[in-house]
Design a protein around this motif. Sequence first.
Motif, PDB file in Angstrom:
ATOM      1  N   MET A 152       0.848  -1.173   0.000  1.00  0.00           N
ATOM      2  CA  MET A 152       0.000   0.000   0.000  1.00  0.00           C
ATOM      3  C   MET A 152       0.894   1.236   0.000  1.00  0.00           C
ATOM      4  N   SER A 153       0.560   2.194  -0.834  1.00  0.00           N
ATOM      5  CA  SER A 153       1.356   3.418  -0.925  1.00  0.00           C
ATOM      6  C   SER A 153       1.002   4.363   0.229  1.00  0.00           C
ATOM      7  N   ALA A 154       1.800   5.402   0.375  1.00  0.00           N
ATOM      8  CA  ALA A 154       1.543   6.394   1.420  1.00  0.00           C
ATOM      9  C   ALA A 154       0.182   7.056   1.208  1.00  0.00           C
ATOM     10  N   GLY A 155      -0.166   7.291  -0.065  1.00  0.00           N
ATOM     11  CA  GLY A 155      -1.476   7.865  -0.377  1.00  0.00           C
ATOM     12  C   GLY A 155      -2.608   6.944   0.033  1.00  0.00           C
ATOM     13  N   ASP A 156      -2.432   5.644  -0.220  1.00  0.00           N
ATOM     14  CA  ASP A 156      -3.435   4.669   0.201  1.00  0.00           C
ATOM     15  C   ASP A 156      -3.547   4.625   1.718  1.00  0.00           C
ATOM     16  N   ASP A 157      -2.393   4.662   2.395  1.00  0.00           N
ATOM     17  CA  ASP A 157      -2.387   4.658   3.857  1.00  0.00           C
ATOM     18  C   ASP A 157      -3.181   5.842   4.400  1.00  0.00           C
ATOM     19  N   ALA A 158      -2.954   7.004   3.844  1.00  0.00           N
ATOM     20  CA  ALA A 158      -3.656   8.207   4.292  1.00  0.00           C
ATOM     21  C   ALA A 158      -5.149   8.107   4.000  1.00  0.00           C
ATOM     22  N   ARG A 159      -5.491   7.606   2.824  1.00  0.00           N
ATOM     23  CA  ARG A 159      -6.906   7.463   2.446  1.00  0.00           C
ATOM     24  C   ARG A 159      -7.609   6.499   3.401  1.00  0.00           C
ATOM     25  N   VAL A 160      -6.970   5.387   3.695  1.00  0.00           N
ATOM     26  CA  VAL A 160      -7.560   4.399   4.598  1.00  0.00           C
ATOM     27  C   VAL A 160      -7.674   4.968   6.007  1.00  0.00           C
ATOM     28  N   ALA A 161      -6.649   5.655   6.481  1.00  0.00           N
ATOM     29  CA  ALA A 161      -6.686   6.236   7.827  1.00  0.00           C
ATOM     30  C   ALA A 161      -7.810   7.265   7.947  1.00  0.00           C
ATOM     31  N   THR A 162      -7.959   8.093   6.933  1.00  0.00           N
ATOM     32  CA  THR A 162      -9.020   9.098   6.939  1.00  0.00           C
ATOM     33  C   THR A 162     -10.387   8.434   6.933  1.00  0.00           C
ATOM     34  N   ALA A 163     -10.546   7.422   6.087  1.00  0.00           N
ATOM     35  CA  ALA A 163     -11.823   6.707   6.016  1.00  0.00           C
ATOM     36  C   ALA A 163     -12.124   6.020   7.343  1.00  0.00           C
ATOM     37  N   ARG A 164     -11.141   5.338   7.905  1.00  0.00           N
ATOM     38  CA  ARG A 164     -11.367   4.641   9.183  1.00  0.00           C
ATOM     39  C   ARG A 164     -11.802   5.612  10.271  1.00  0.00           C
ATOM     40  N   PHE A 165     -11.167   6.787  10.301  1.00  0.00           N
ATOM     41  CA  PHE A 165     -11.544   7.785  11.295  1.00  0.00           C
ATOM     42  C   PHE A 165     -13.013   8.153  11.134  1.00  0.00           C
ATOM     43  N   ALA A 166     -13.426   8.450   9.902  1.00  0.00           N
ATOM     44  CA  ALA A 166     -14.821   8.822   9.638  1.00  0.00           C
ATOM     45  C   ALA A 166     -15.760   7.672  10.014  1.00  0.00           C
ATOM     46  N   TRP A 167     -15.381   6.444   9.658  1.00  0.00           N
ATOM     47  CA  TRP A 167     -16.236   5.296   9.953  1.00  0.00           C
ATOM     48  C   TRP A 167     -16.418   5.103  11.456  1.00  0.00           C
ATOM     49  N   GLU A 168     -15.337   5.213  12.194  1.00  0.00           N
ATOM     50  CA  GLU A 168     -15.429   5.023  13.643  1.00  0.00           C
ATOM     51  C   GLU A 168     -16.238   6.140  14.301  1.00  0.00           C
ATOM     52  N   GLU A 169     -16.113   7.356  13.799  1.00  0.00           N
ATOM     53  CA  GLU A 169     -16.936   8.455  14.301  1.00  0.00           C
ATOM     54  C   GLU A 169     -18.414   8.167  14.016  1.00  0.00           C
ATOM     55  N   GLY A 170     -18.696   7.662  12.822  1.00  0.00           N
ATOM     56  CA  GLY A 170     -20.067   7.294  12.474  1.00  0.00           C
ATOM     57  C   GLY A 170     -20.600   6.189  13.371  1.00  0.00           C
ATOM     58  N   ALA A 171     -19.775   5.196  13.648  1.00  0.00           N
ATOM     59  CA  ALA A 171     -20.188   4.109  14.545  1.00  0.00           C
ATOM     60  C   ALA A 171     -20.506   4.650  15.932  1.00  0.00           C
ATOM     61  N   ALA A 172     -19.706   5.597  16.403  1.00  0.00           N
ATOM     62  CA  ALA A 172     -19.959   6.205  17.713  1.00  0.00           C
ATOM     63  C   ALA A 172     -21.290   6.963  17.707  1.00  0.00           C
ATOM     64  N   ARG A 173     -21.567   7.683  16.625  1.00  0.00           N
ATOM     65  CA  ARG A 173     -22.843   8.402  16.523  1.00  0.00           C
ATOM     66  C   ARG A 173     -24.013   7.416  16.446  1.00  0.00           C
ATOM     67  N   MET A 174     -23.824   6.299  15.743  1.00  0.00           N
ATOM     68  CA  MET A 174     -24.884   5.283  15.641  1.00  0.00           C
ATOM     69  C   MET A 174     -25.206   4.700  17.016  1.00  0.00           C
ATOM     70  N   ALA A 175     -24.228   4.645  17.890  1.00  0.00           N
ATOM     71  CA  ALA A 175     -24.422   4.073  19.219  1.00  0.00           C
ATOM     72  C   ALA A 175     -25.182   5.011  20.162  1.00  0.00           C
ATOM     73  N   GLN A 176     -25.318   6.265  19.787  1.00  0.00           N
ATOM     74  CA  GLN A 176     -26.032   7.229  20.611  1.00  0.00           C
ATOM     75  C   GLN A 176     -27.537   6.974  20.522  1.00  0.00           C
ATOM     76  N   PRO A 177     -28.264   7.255  21.585  1.00  0.00           N
ATOM     77  CA  PRO A 177     -29.720   7.065  21.544  1.00  0.00           C
ATOM     78  C   PRO A 177     -30.353   7.916  20.439  1.00  0.00           C
TER      79      PRO A 177
END
Length: 107
Positions: A1-26
Motif C-alpha cells: 500500500m502506498s503512502a497515499g493509500d495509507d492516508a486514504r484508509v486512515a481518513t476513512a477509518r476515522f470517519a467510519w469510527e466516528e459514524g459508529a460512535a454516533r450510531m451508538a447514541q440514543p
Amino acid sequence: MSAGDDARVATARFAWEEGAARMAQPAPTGVARARRRIVTAVHDELRRRVGVTFSTAELAAVYEDAASWYLDLAARVAPREPDAWEPATTLDGAFALYARQATDARR
C-alpha cells in the motif's frame, strides 16, 4: 500500500469510527429502526461493490464514491425518516461495521 493509500484508509477509518460512535447514541425509535434498515441496505450494496473478500483499501475506494449512491439508497429504504439519512452517522457507521470483515481488519 502506498503512502497515499495509507492516508486514504486512515481518513476513512476515522470517519467510519466516528459514524459508529454516533450510531451508538440514543435516537428516537423510528430513526433507530430506519438507520438499521439503511445499514442493511448499505451492506447489501457493499457486498455487490466489493464482495465478501476485500481489503480496507478497497473498501476506502468505494467509500470515496459513496456520495453518488448513498442518499438515493437511504431515501428509498426509509422515505419517511429523513433524520436517519445523515451520511456522517448512518453511512459511516455502516462502513465501520462492514470494515470489520476486511481481510486486513484489526482483530
